[in-house]
Design a protein around this motif. Structure first.
Motif, short mmCIF file in Angstrom:
data_model
loop_
_atom_site.label_atom_id
_atom_site.label_comp_id
_atom_site.label_asym_id
_atom_site.label_seq_id
_atom_site.Cartn_x
_atom_site.Cartn_y
_atom_site.Cartn_z
N LEU A 256 0.84 -1.19 0.00
CA LEU A 256 0.00 0.00 0.00
C LEU A 256 0.87 1.24 0.00
O LEU A 256 1.70 1.42 0.89
CB LEU A 256 -0.89 0.02 1.24
N VAL A 257 0.70 2.08 -0.98
CA VAL A 257 1.45 3.34 -1.07
C VAL A 257 0.48 4.50 -0.91
O VAL A 257 -0.51 4.58 -1.64
CB VAL A 257 2.19 3.47 -2.42
N ARG A 258 0.75 5.35 0.07
CA ARG A 258 -0.02 6.58 0.12
C ARG A 258 0.53 7.53 -0.95
O ARG A 258 1.75 7.55 -1.19
CB ARG A 258 0.08 7.25 1.49
N HIS A 259 -0.33 8.28 -1.60
CA HIS A 259 0.13 9.21 -2.62
C HIS A 259 1.16 10.18 -2.03
O HIS A 259 1.20 10.43 -0.82
CB HIS A 259 -1.03 9.99 -3.21
N GLY A 260 2.01 10.73 -2.89
CA GLY A 260 2.98 11.71 -2.45
C GLY A 260 2.32 12.99 -1.95
O GLY A 260 1.12 13.19 -2.13
N SER B 256 4.59 6.96 1.84
CA SER B 256 5.09 5.86 2.66
C SER B 256 4.48 4.55 2.19
O SER B 256 3.45 4.53 1.50
CB SER B 256 4.77 6.09 4.14
N VAL B 257 5.13 3.45 2.56
CA VAL B 257 4.69 2.11 2.17
C VAL B 257 4.22 1.34 3.40
O VAL B 257 4.91 1.29 4.41
CB VAL B 257 5.82 1.34 1.47
N THR B 258 3.06 0.76 3.27
CA THR B 258 2.51 -0.15 4.28
C THR B 258 2.30 -1.49 3.59
O THR B 258 1.66 -1.54 2.54
CB THR B 258 1.20 0.40 4.84
N ALA B 259 2.86 -2.55 4.14
CA ALA B 259 2.80 -3.86 3.49
C ALA B 259 2.03 -4.85 4.38
O ALA B 259 2.29 -4.94 5.58
CB ALA B 259 4.21 -4.39 3.23
N THR C 250 9.38 4.46 4.97
CA THR C 250 9.96 5.36 3.95
C THR C 250 11.37 4.93 3.56
O THR C 250 12.08 5.70 2.91
CB THR C 250 9.98 6.81 4.46
N GLY C 251 11.78 3.72 3.93
CA GLY C 251 13.15 3.29 3.67
C GLY C 251 13.24 2.11 2.71
O GLY C 251 12.47 2.00 1.75
#
Length: 236
Positions: free
Chosen positions: A6-10, A183-186, A202-203
């Motif tokens: 899951l990527v939140r938009h920039g 940010s990425v949520t997996a 964010t890494g």
């Protein structure tokens, strides 16, 4: 079942201006958001993505564009059910102004009871997003196998509500979850329960790449229903 990235938009022009964008058209990434989107292909480089799924809103499509440019064979799908919450009459208003609204206290402390004037309830928002993810999980697994990884670009409240569902949390607790722009949520879904692998990351995302377990590890893990005792060194 698949692993969902899951990527939140920039960061968007509405984020910068302190405005509740909602589904207001024409909300684009700002300069920082474009930089975040440009870095996304490198961050996801180690992951064999099977597909990309996007909210129909401009800021999500712009966030995924550098990834699509870097991977021209990656199929893109638009999914209406992961669009931003319909904030109704609140959309386009300043957050500082909305903080004085009595409903904002309900949104923050009892969101399962919150319904936006002229919009939708937060319960309905979560339900449609969870339904969308469950259906996409089944589709991706059927087409690409149970170890497939796919990316979905959506919005902060949508991602927080999906995390709450994955953790078995009541929606009233979802405001305790946070996801920064880009940010990425997996979440790794299994037959019996999901595992939250990353939250607002964010890494480096290379450890999320699928791996073949050793025979004894595979026997112990079964279908992924058992968590490693002591925390474990790797992803479930």
């Amino acid at each position: 079942m698949p692993t969902l990235i899951l990527v939140r938009h920039g960061r968007s022009t509405a984020n910068t201006a302190g405005v509740l964008a909602g589904r207001t058209p024409g909300v684009a990434l700002d300069e920082r958001g474009a930089e975040q989107a440009a870095a996304l292909p490198g961050r996801l480089a180690a992951l064999p993505l099977a597909a990309a799924v996007s909210s129909p809103l401009q800021r999500c499509r712009e966030t995924l564009q550098p990834l699509l440019d870097a991977r021209p064979d990656l199929p893109l799908h638009t999914e209406e059910r992961i669009s931003e919450c319909d904030y109704g009459d609140w959309a386009g208003r300043k957050l500082a102004e909305l903080s004085d609204e009595p409903l904002m206290t309900v949104v923050q402390q009892h969101p399962s009871a919150a319904a936006f004037p002229g919009g939708e309830s937060m319960r309905a928002m979560q339900a449609r997003a969870v339904d969308a993810v469950r259906e996409w999980n089944a589709r991706i697994e059927a087409e690409h196998g149970e170890n497939a990884v796919y990316v979905m670009c959506s919005h902060g409240d949508i991602i927080k509500s999906l995390v709450a569902d994955a953790l078995g949390m009541h929606l009233d607790l979802f405001q305790r979850v946070h996801a920064d722009p880009c940010s990425v949520t997996a979440i790794r879904y299994t037959r019996l329960r999901p595992f939250l692998l990353r939250l607002g990351d964010t890494g480096d995302l290379a450890p999320l790449a699928p791996r073949e377990p050793a025979p004894d590890e595979a026997k112990a893990a079964g279908d992924g229903a058992d968590a490693a005792v002591g925390g474990g060194a790797g992803a479930p």
